[in-house]
Design an enzyme around this catalytic site. Structure first.
Site, PDB file in Angstrom:
ATOM      1  N   GLU A 283     -18.280 -44.274 -25.926  1.00  0.00           N
ATOM      2  CA  GLU A 283     -17.853 -43.827 -24.594  1.00  0.00           C
ATOM      3  C   GLU A 283     -17.987 -42.304 -24.445  1.00  0.00           C
ATOM      4  O   GLU A 283     -17.385 -41.706 -23.554  1.00  0.00           O
ATOM      5  CB  GLU A 283     -16.384 -44.229 -24.324  1.00  0.00           C
ATOM      6  CG  GLU A 283     -16.066 -45.696 -24.504  1.00  0.00           C
ATOM      7  CD  GLU A 283     -16.650 -46.605 -23.428  1.00  0.00           C
ATOM      8  OE1 GLU A 283     -17.406 -46.114 -22.567  1.00  0.00           O
ATOM      9  OE2 GLU A 283     -16.347 -47.802 -23.470  1.00  0.00           O
TER      10      GLU A 283
ATOM     11  N   HIS B 241      -6.347 -49.381 -25.066  1.00  0.00           N
ATOM     12  CA  HIS B 241      -6.237 -50.716 -24.478  1.00  0.00           C
ATOM     13  C   HIS B 241      -4.772 -51.154 -24.437  1.00  0.00           C
ATOM     14  O   HIS B 241      -4.395 -52.125 -25.109  1.00  0.00           O
ATOM     15  CB  HIS B 241      -7.063 -51.717 -25.307  1.00  0.00           C
ATOM     16  CG  HIS B 241      -8.523 -51.373 -25.450  1.00  0.00           C
ATOM     17  ND1 HIS B 241      -9.346 -51.956 -26.410  1.00  0.00           N
ATOM     18  CD2 HIS B 241      -9.325 -50.515 -24.762  1.00  0.00           C
ATOM     19  CE1 HIS B 241     -10.573 -51.478 -26.292  1.00  0.00           C
ATOM     20  NE2 HIS B 241     -10.581 -50.585 -25.317  1.00  0.00           N
TER      21      HIS B 241
ATOM     22  N   GLU C  16      10.496 -41.854 -13.140  1.00  0.00           N
ATOM     23  CA  GLU C  16       9.613 -40.932 -13.883  1.00  0.00           C
ATOM     24  C   GLU C  16       8.184 -40.957 -13.356  1.00  0.00           C
ATOM     25  O   GLU C  16       7.454 -39.968 -13.461  1.00  0.00           O
ATOM     26  CB  GLU C  16       9.574 -41.301 -15.377  1.00  0.00           C
ATOM     27  CG  GLU C  16      10.763 -40.880 -16.190  1.00  0.00           C
ATOM     28  CD  GLU C  16      11.995 -41.735 -15.896  1.00  0.00           C
ATOM     29  OE1 GLU C  16      11.865 -42.801 -15.253  1.00  0.00           O
ATOM     30  OE2 GLU C  16      13.098 -41.305 -16.291  1.00  0.00           O
TER      31      GLU C  16
ATOM     32  N   HIS D 223      -9.991 -53.852 -18.995  1.00  0.00           N
ATOM     33  CA  HIS D 223     -10.472 -53.214 -20.225  1.00  0.00           C
ATOM     34  C   HIS D 223      -9.457 -52.211 -20.783  1.00  0.00           C
ATOM     35  O   HIS D 223      -9.031 -52.336 -21.921  1.00  0.00           O
ATOM     36  CB  HIS D 223     -11.832 -52.555 -19.944  1.00  0.00           C
ATOM     37  CG  HIS D 223     -12.386 -51.746 -21.081  1.00  0.00           C
ATOM     38  ND1 HIS D 223     -13.654 -51.218 -21.075  1.00  0.00           N
ATOM     39  CD2 HIS D 223     -11.848 -51.346 -22.262  1.00  0.00           C
ATOM     40  CE1 HIS D 223     -13.869 -50.548 -22.200  1.00  0.00           C
ATOM     41  NE2 HIS D 223     -12.785 -50.606 -22.938  1.00  0.00           N
TER      42      HIS D 223
END
Ligand code: 13P
Ligand code: ZN
Length: 302
Positions: free
Chosen positions: A146, A172, A200, A241
């Site tokens: 990547e 992931h 938050e 993904h």
């Protein structure tokens, strides 16, 4: 309890060797010295695995090393025999930058024990058209598959954050990924759902979550689709993904994913229980936004 991790030390040519050519021969003087940036990234990387975000070789992390993180040990490394390797997407705005990055196919679980296999440092060369290996990737590794998206992300987020953001984590996290099966693939809807889940969220990611549709991992196509969304937020969802997040330090990027994953788990349980009976209201979100002006990275779109 598990044994304490071994100290992180790396072989490195000693300082004051006058000639880079000579220093590579038999007479080399080597000593073991830590690389500070690796020392701080490796434990966080291992922690990501412990959190259940990085199974097998899943995920990757990269750090654009600003001057304060390029220590003397790194400066001493002179690479004269490493080839320039062409980048699939040229990155002229990153020419000369150093990146500490995980290797393709490497396990976050091994970040402490096999540090110089899991990680490598590269420098962008040749006007942003190539990179050169500087350290690590022991055994012939190379940067993550990547890498094109990481570099695209660094180029955009460096500009958008005026140099503040340096670290990109792709992982992931299961609860976050599950939301891409249960909710529309819509950036505004996902952002608002998480903002309304716990206070938050709007404070720590007022830029929201930008959704990228399902695209083949490791391609220039996912880098190009991600680039559009990274202009608008530090956080993108790679549908079905994983997550891809940019922040200023290893600690900050971990904390942001931790917050998003917790809110996602709560949201998933709410959906599984048949939907919310009530949520944090828009009115309260606006009050939260007003009260946290000084610590937010931007104003949320609400
Ligand atoms: P790499 O092992 O090449 O980093 O790939 C892991 C991954 O998560 C791809 O999206
Ligand atoms: Zn992935």
């Amino acid at each position: 309890p598990p044994p304490p991790p071994p100290p992180l030390f790396f072989f490195q040519a000693q300082a004051a060797i006058p000639d880079a050519q000579e220093s590579r021969g038999l007479g080399d003087v080597y000593k073991r010295q830590p690389l500070k940036c690796v020392e701080s990234l490796a434990p966080i990387t291992r922690l990501c695995w412990e959190m259940g975000w990085n199974e097998i070789n899943g995920g990757n992390i990269s750090w654009r090393l600003s001057n304060e993180h390029i220590d003397n040990v790194l400066k001493q490394i002179v690479k004269i025999d490493e080839d320039f390797i062409k980048l699939s997407k040229p990155q002229p705005t990153l020419d000369g930058e150093y990146f500490l990055v995980t290797g393709s196919g490497k396990y976050f679980r091994h970040a402490i024990e096999k540090t110089d296999e899991v990680f490598g440092i590269v420098q962008i060369k040749d006007g942003g058209n190539s990179y050169q290996k500087i350290w690590g990737f022991k055994g012939g590794g190379k940067p993550t598959s990547e890498f094109a998206t990481h570099l695209t992300g660094h180029s955009i987020r460096k500009r958008q954050s005026k140099g503040r953001e340096e670290v990109i984590l792709h992982c992931h996290p299961p609860e976050f990924i599950i939301l891409s099966f249960l909710m529309p693939l819509d950036s505004s809807l996902v952002s608002l759902a998480l903002w309304k889940t716990m206070p938050e969220c709007i404070v720590f990611f007022p830029d929201g979550i930008r959704v990228v549709p399902p695209i083949l991992p490791g391609t220039n196509k996912i880098a190009d689709a991600s680039a559009i969304e990274l202009e608008k937020s530090r956080i993108i969802s790679w549908s079905h993904h994983g997550i891809f997040v940019s922040e200023e330090s290893p600690d900050a990027v971990f904390s942001l994913v931790e917050t998003i994953e917790k809110a996602s788990a709560m949201q998933r349980k709410i959906i599984a229980a048949g939907g919310a009976k009530q949520t944090i209201s828009l009115q309260l979100l606006r009050e939260l936004t007003d009260a946290t002006k000084n610590i937010r990275v931007c104003d949320p779109d609400i």
